[in-house]
Design an enzyme around this catalytic site. Structure first.
Site, PDB file in Angstrom:
ATOM      1  N   CYS A   2       0.789  -1.002   0.072  1.00 39.97           N
ATOM      2  CA  CYS A   2       0.002   0.000  -0.044  1.00 39.97           C
ATOM      3  C   CYS A   2       0.911   1.186   0.113  1.00 39.97           C
ATOM      4  O   CYS A   2       2.005   1.065   0.166  1.00 39.97           O
ATOM      5  CB  CYS A   2      -0.908  -0.063   1.372  1.00 39.97           C
ATOM      6  SG  CYS A   2      -1.677  -1.753   1.330  1.00 39.97           S
ATOM      7  N   GLY A  30      -1.384   1.145  -5.046  1.00 39.94           N
ATOM      8  CA  GLY A  30      -2.635   0.280  -4.654  1.00 39.94           C
ATOM      9  C   GLY A  30      -3.755   0.895  -5.486  1.00 39.94           C
ATOM     10  O   GLY A  30      -3.896   2.072  -5.192  1.00 39.94           O
ATOM     11  N   ASN A 104       1.454   0.009   5.820  1.00 40.91           N
ATOM     12  CA  ASN A 104       1.991  -0.485   4.505  1.00 40.91           C
ATOM     13  C   ASN A 104       2.988  -1.825   5.014  1.00 40.91           C
ATOM     14  O   ASN A 104       3.648  -1.393   5.675  1.00 40.91           O
ATOM     15  CB  ASN A 104       2.741   0.604   3.748  1.00 40.91           C
ATOM     16  CG  ASN A 104       3.548  -0.034   2.788  1.00 40.91           C
ATOM     17  OD1 ASN A 104       4.513   0.397   2.348  1.00 40.91           O
ATOM     18  ND2 ASN A 104       3.148  -1.313   1.985  1.00 40.91           N
ATOM     19  N   GLY A 105       2.532  -2.816   4.641  1.00 37.57           N
ATOM     20  CA  GLY A 105       3.552  -4.048   5.106  1.00 37.57           C
ATOM     21  C   GLY A 105       2.575  -5.155   5.550  1.00 37.57           C
ATOM     22  O   GLY A 105       1.490  -5.358   5.007  1.00 37.57           O
ATOM     23  N   TYR A 244      10.601  -2.890  -9.398  1.00 42.66           N
ATOM     24  CA  TYR A 244       9.445  -2.758  -9.873  1.00 42.66           C
ATOM     25  C   TYR A 244       8.429  -1.748  -9.178  1.00 42.66           C
ATOM     26  O   TYR A 244       7.823  -0.872  -9.820  1.00 42.66           O
ATOM     27  CB  TYR A 244       8.542  -4.103 -10.013  1.00 42.66           C
ATOM     28  CG  TYR A 244       7.101  -3.959 -10.267  1.00 42.66           C
ATOM     29  CD1 TYR A 244       6.720  -4.125 -11.632  1.00 42.66           C
ATOM     30  CD2 TYR A 244       6.157  -4.074  -9.197  1.00 42.66           C
ATOM     31  CE1 TYR A 244       5.507  -4.207 -12.079  1.00 42.66           C
ATOM     32  CE2 TYR A 244       4.866  -4.058  -9.707  1.00 42.66           C
ATOM     33  CZ  TYR A 244       4.469  -4.191 -10.955  1.00 42.66           C
ATOM     34  OH  TYR A 244       3.289  -3.868 -11.524  1.00 42.66           O
TER      35      TYR A 244
END
Length: 453
Positions: A2, A30, A104-105, A244
């Site tokens: 995210c 996201g 985020n994670g 990426y």
């Protein structure tokens, strides 16, 4: 993977708009849901829903969201289903105040923590590990002050987490001791901003100050900034951010992502050169590496594929069928550029192989004489347990096939990957400061892994 944002400013009117624009610049992280929670003086006002940032906030009156502190989130799911109940930020009310949190994670001790909290009487509205963090924090704040609660939370959580959360009008940004996921700190006239990537700071005209250190939390209270930090046994920055995920105009932990990907292409050309007429990227994540490959190899850079800009990133779509349809919607071949040519296609990675196979087939049908596939990362052989949507060994084509078998599977005339040594050289960071688990099966943190619970 995210994207998260936290903003503080004395000018309460601009805060939610700054979060909105920051989230818009992090949309690549996201596309399933988006949300903002702002503290207006008494409680949090929350707007969140499924879809893109522009969809969720299409008819929102930002004047009603004004507040000196706000946190925002864009999501794609790794733990928890793709449903509105799992959209963030989460808001929890406690005797110590209201908490709004964006995460985020991925926690590797999610099962253990959630089961304990449920036994102790907690009730959950979602299936995500992010709500577990919110519930834990609320319990800690009843017993201790904010600084001690942050330190204790760091001891409890295992896995990857970059957090922005607000306790009433106090804003906190926090990064796990391994620093798996990125998080940076910026300033603007009269305010402070935290975001997953520096491109969000650029968007709102904020000055990049620095990345949060491993195990660091920065507290913004009444405009005053304070930092606390726990010890970190080692760093483990996610290598896939550079390969990426991050935007090429971001700088993460001192490394400009564009420069890293350009070097990846150069080293790939040195390691796996081939006689060909043109070099083309698989857009967009392969573009920078393809430019580096063309420069170093001396082969002309020409686009073979044009991307439909209105289709999202296929890798982060949650279902395989949707990914396959998206490939056909996403790319079109420039037939005049490939007909009768020996084509080198450069991509950032091969995860499942579905997209690669379809693209090679499209290039061949357009009349290419040869199709050579070059990959700007080593083979991905193991799932990620820290927040990238590569959840099982079975779905990773390189976990069960040799490079020659993968070449036949995708239909290329030749296939070569960047070496691990080449990747580390391109990033310019010591090997022991990176998380390479998806490439090596060496996991920095062990745990009871949980995906899409």
């Amino acid at each position: 993977m995210c994207g998260i944002v936290g903003v503080y400013s004395e000018d309460a009117r601009i805060v939610p708009k700054l979060v909105f624009y920051s989230l818009f610049s992090l949309q690549h992280r996201g596309q399933e849901s988006a949300g903002i929670a702002s503290f207006g003086g008494e409680d949090f006002k929350v707007v969140k829903g499924m879809g893109l940032v522009t969809d969720v906030f299409k008819n929102v009156d930002f004047e009603k969201l004004k507040g000196k502190v706000a946190v925002g989130h864009v999501r794609y799911s790794t733990t928890g289903e793709s449903v509105v109940e799992n959209a963030q930020p989460f808001v929890v009310k406690t005797r110590a105040g209201s908490i709004a949190i964006a995460h985020n994670g991925n926690l590797v001790n999610f099962f253990e923590l959630r089961n304990k909290l449920e036994r102790d009487g907690s009730v959950f509205i979602s299936t995500t590990d992010s709500e577990v963090i919110a519930q834990l924090l609320s319990r800690l704040l009843i017993k201790m002050d904010l600084e001690d609660a942050i330190i204790e939370l760091t001891k409890i959580l295992k896995g990857s987490y970059s957090l922005v959360f607000a306790v009433n009008d106090t804003l906190v940004a926090m990064r796990d001791p391994f620093a798996f996921r990125p998080l940076c700190f910026g300033e603007f006239d009269g305010g402070v901003v935290f975001a997953s990537e520096s491109c969000a700071l650029d968007t709102i005209g904020a000055k990049f100050v620095r990345d949060l250190k491993p195990g660091e939390a920065i507290i913004v209270r009444d405009g005053e900034v304070e930092s606390i930090k726990v010890e970190s046994e080692r760093e483990a920055h996610c290598v896939f951010e550079y390969i990426y995920f991050a935007r090429p105009d971001s700088t993460i932990d001192g490394r400009n992502v564009y420069s890293v990907r350009y070097k990846i292409g150069q080293i790939l050309a040195e390691e796996a050169g081939v006689e060909a007429d043109i070099v083309s990227p698989i857009p967009d994540s392969g573009t920078t590496s393809a430019i580096g490959f063309a420069e170093r190899s001396g082969i002309k850079y020409i686009e073979a594929l044009i991307k439909n800009r209105y289709v999202g990133r296929t890798f982060i779509m949650p279902e395989q069928k949707l990914r396959e349809i998206s490939v056909r919607l996403k790319m079109n071949v420039l037939k005049e550029n490939v007909k009768g040519k020996r084509v080198v296609l450069v991509d950032d990675s091969i995860v499942r192989g579905t997209t690669s196979r379809k693209i090679v087939d499209m290039i061949r049908k357009a009349g290419a004489k040869e199709v050579h596939f070059r990959v700007g990362s080593p083979p991905i052989i193991s799932p990620c347990h820290y927040g990238i949507d590569m959840q099982t060994t079975e779905e990773l084509i390189a976990s069960k096939k040799t490079i020659e078998e993968i070449r036949r599977e995708i239909g290329a005339d030749s296939l070569a990957y960047l070496s691990l040594e080449g990747l580390i050289k391109a990033i310019g960071m010591r090997k022991d400061r990176l998380c390479l688990a998806c490439l090596t099966r060496d996991y920095p943190v062990k745990g009871e892994f949980c995906f899409r619970c």
